[in-house]
Design a protein around this motif. Structure first.
Motif, PDB file in Angstrom:
ATOM      1  N   GLU A  55     -27.210 -20.961 -56.807  1.00  0.00           N
ATOM      2  CA  GLU A  55     -28.130 -19.940 -56.264  1.00  0.00           C
ATOM      3  C   GLU A  55     -28.681 -19.080 -57.399  1.00  0.00           C
ATOM      4  OE1 GLU A  55     -29.645 -18.740 -53.355  1.00  0.00           O
ATOM      5  OE2 GLU A  55     -30.392 -17.220 -54.757  1.00  0.00           O
ATOM      6  N   SER A 108     -32.787 -23.719 -40.028  1.00  0.00           N
ATOM      7  CA  SER A 108     -32.163 -24.076 -41.307  1.00  0.00           C
ATOM      8  C   SER A 108     -30.810 -24.761 -41.074  1.00  0.00           C
ATOM      9  CB  SER A 108     -31.963 -22.827 -42.171  1.00  0.00           C
ATOM     10  OG  SER A 108     -33.204 -22.243 -42.457  1.00  0.00           O
ATOM     11  N   TYR A 149     -30.123 -22.029 -30.303  1.00  0.00           N
ATOM     12  CA  TYR A 149     -29.223 -21.898 -31.470  1.00  0.00           C
ATOM     13  C   TYR A 149     -27.991 -22.805 -31.339  1.00  0.00           C
ATOM     14  CZ  TYR A 149     -32.100 -18.085 -33.113  1.00  0.00           C
ATOM     15  OH  TYR A 149     -33.162 -17.347 -33.570  1.00  0.00           O
ATOM     16  N   SER A 190     -38.864 -20.763 -49.569  1.00  0.00           N
ATOM     17  CA  SER A 190     -38.176 -19.652 -48.918  1.00  0.00           C
ATOM     18  C   SER A 190     -39.191 -18.629 -48.432  1.00  0.00           C
ATOM     19  CB  SER A 190     -37.232 -18.986 -49.920  1.00  0.00           C
ATOM     20  OG  SER A 190     -36.791 -17.742 -49.414  1.00  0.00           O
TER      21      SER A 190
END
Ligand SMILES: Cc1cc2nc3c(=O)[nH]c(=O)nc-3n(C[C@H](O)[C@H](O)[C@H](O)COP(=O)(O)OP(=O)(O)OC[C@H]3O[C@@H](n4cnc5c(N)ncnc54)[C@H](O)[C@@H]3O)c2cc1C
Length: 523
Positions: free
Chosen positions: A38, A483, A70, A274
């Motif tokens: 990251e 995602s 979800y 992103s």
């Protein structure tokens, strides 16, 4: 079975964290064979949330979740232990929290006279209903790269429904008609309760504390290697039998260049884009810096991969028009209960039960949300925090003669108090931190099917994409779920996992008749 193979996940957003968890839980990889790389100094990506009473709290966004959708998110979080409630999962604690704090907005829209707008009617004309039906029934090939405005007339955008729907989900009239249609069908159950937000579920704290931290803690316990301050700058790849194979990862880790060899049998998962790329924070005295992808380099890996490879998508469809993909949010830290008390009196909602309050006539189209307090794990009892955002930050304000983009925190508070007719003293000691997000709705830009790659593109041997910028049938972007679903699909396909991915719940198919009836019923 996978004791030698390694998995490298580029980007540390919820998509990568979820992918790592699925690789361990369902793919039986030893955790120590998995590395998350990251570029930022913390994991969680867009799900950020940090601060202190002294410096002020800040989060780029506040999430609404549901338990009627979800599916993959809850499939994951049923396996992740709560950090605060021993013996319970994150799923259990979230459901219990929402049973105690039920959403029931009583001031969803407020007009320019500071009056609560009656919203039991959606404000549709017969023409609006017919156009909405036509759009909801058009197939995606027909909708293609069209915009919402290509399907709905001017008057639709003045209906109460549009003000509520667009500010709940951050749609703009120029956004993709396909995405708008997918939202209507995916969140069909919200259609009949959009005025009270009764279907919305919240996490106990902000999503960094409530979703990222427990997952990160679980991954660390499995031995997963979490590398921060590590910007991946290039992927080496070659072609094998017509398939792309990544062979090395170039990165800059704490200022030092490094090369990671990707060997036969290793896997690479890339977060290709992103929504919070190039975002920036301001302060009470400064507006956020205006950054773009040229400053962040956040889209470069995908842009390079997609060059000359149509099956890897077309990033330019999403990241080429900041004027259409940009908005701004702000987080306010208060050390005086007066603002919360006044808002509770005005709205009729205790914090945590109201959700969005939108100032529908405000030039910036501003909304605020007072979450249940405390909203941060380290937030003292005498501090309150709320979040807000504006869909049109490039317009001049009603009470501040400037676009929000050029405003510091103090000016944003002045605009907000103007709409609420609150004296400015009520926010005298407040700290408002503005946040500019140039690509925040880039996922909603008009696009065609081939603009987004599949989670595992057809011609890829060891590379998968995990982000909001992949193609998943029927599901909707701008969600945590998208995602996590992308992660589950990518992991199951590359690892050949024979476990069923929870399907997108077919509310639309089973309730299509009900949907038609609803539309006909709304006056
Ligand atoms: C303001 C706001 C409101 C939202 N509201 C909701 C909501 O109500 N409901 C909901 O479900 N969802 C909501 N979302 C969406 C949700 O937060 C996102 O969909 C989700 O967090 C995206 O996760 P991700 O892992 O795909 O990407 P990201 O979180 O964007 O993570 C990508 C990561 O990759 C890193 N990265 C990029 N390039 C590199 C590189 N070259 N090397 C190393 N690292 C790299 C980035 O630093 C980043 O950390 C909202 C988001 C925002 C910002």
């Amino acid at each position: 079975m996978h004791t030698k193979s390694k998995a490298y996940l580029i980007g540390g957003g919820i998509g990568s964290l979820a992918a790592a968890a699925f690789i361990v839980r369902d793919g039986s990889f030893p955790g120590e064979n998995i590395s998350i790389l990251e570029s930022a100094s913390l994991l969680g990506g867009s799900l950020d949330g940090a601060g202190s009473p002294m410096l002020g709290y800040s989060m780029r966004g506040g999430r609404m979740l549901t338990t009627d959708n979800y599916e993959c998110t809850w499939d994951l979080y049923k396996s992740i232990p709560s950090l605060n409630n021993p013996g319970k999962s994150v799923f259990d604690e979230t459901v219990e929290f929402n049973e105690r704090h039920v959403s029931n907005s009583m001031a969803r829209l407020v007009d320019k006279r500071r009056a609560k707008v009656p919203v039991s009617s959606m404000g549709f004309s017969m023409e609006d209903r017919l156009e909405l039906l036509k759009l909801s029934q058009a197939d995606e090939n027909t909708l293609a790269a069209s915009c919402i405005t290509d399907w709905l007339s001017h008057a639709f955008f003045e209906t109460e429904f549009w003000y509520m729907w667009s500010t709940t989900f951050a749609f703009q009239p120029w956004h993709s008609a396909i995405e708008f249609k997918r939202y209507l069908l995916r969140f069909l159950l919200e259609f009949s309760r959009i005025e009270t937000l009764a279907g919305v579920k919240r996490t106990i704290y902000n999503q960094y504390d409530s979703l990222v931290l427990p997952l990160q803690t679980w991954l660390l316990a499995q031995g997963v290697v979490l590398v921060t301050d590590c910007m991946v700058t290039r992927l080496d790849h070659q072609s094998e039998d017509g398939k792309l194979v990544v062979t090395a990862i170039h990165c800059v880790r704490q200022g030092e260049s490094e090369l990671i060899a990707v060997n036969d049998g290793d896997l690479v998962f890339l977060q290709n884009g992103s929504m919070t790329d190039a975002s920036s924070l301001g302060s009470m005295t400064t507006a956020p810096e205006k950054r773009t992808k040229a400053d962040s380099g956040g889209w470069t890996l995908w842009e390079n991969l997609a060059e000359g490879r149509p099956e890897f998508g077309n990033p330019a469809a999403f990241n080429s028009c900041i004027a259409q993909s940009y908005w701004a949010s702000f987080t306010v830290t208060l050390k005086n209960p007066a603002f919360f008390e006044e808002m509770t009196r005005f709205s009729g909602n205790e914090p945590g039960t109201g959700g969005l309050v939108t100032f529908k006539d405000s030039n910036w189209l501003m909304s605020i949300v007072l979450a249940y307090q405390p909203h941060f794990q380290n937030q003292p009892a005498d501090v309150q925090v709320f979040w807000g955002y504006s869909l049109f930050p490039d317009r001049i304000g009603n009470f501040v003669p400037k676009p929000m983009s050029d405003c510091n925190g103090a000016e944003i508070l002045r605009e907000l108090c103007g709409h609420l007719r609150f004296d400015l003293e009520i926010v005298e000691s407040a700290n408002c931190i503005p946040c500019r997000m140039p690509y925040i709705t880039s996922m909603f830009m008009p696009r065609i099917l081939s603009d987004r790659p599949l989670p595992v593109p057809r011609n890829s041997k060891n590379l998968a994409f995990v982000s909001q910028f992949v193609e998943i049938a029927d599901d909707v972007v701008f969600t945590v779920e998208y995602s996590v679903r992308a992660a589950q699909m990518a992991v199951y396909e590359l690892l050949g996992i024979d476990r069923k991915i929870p399907p997108v719940t077919p509310h639309a198919k089973s309730l299509q008749v009900q949907f038609d009836a609803l539309i006909k019923a709304f006056k």
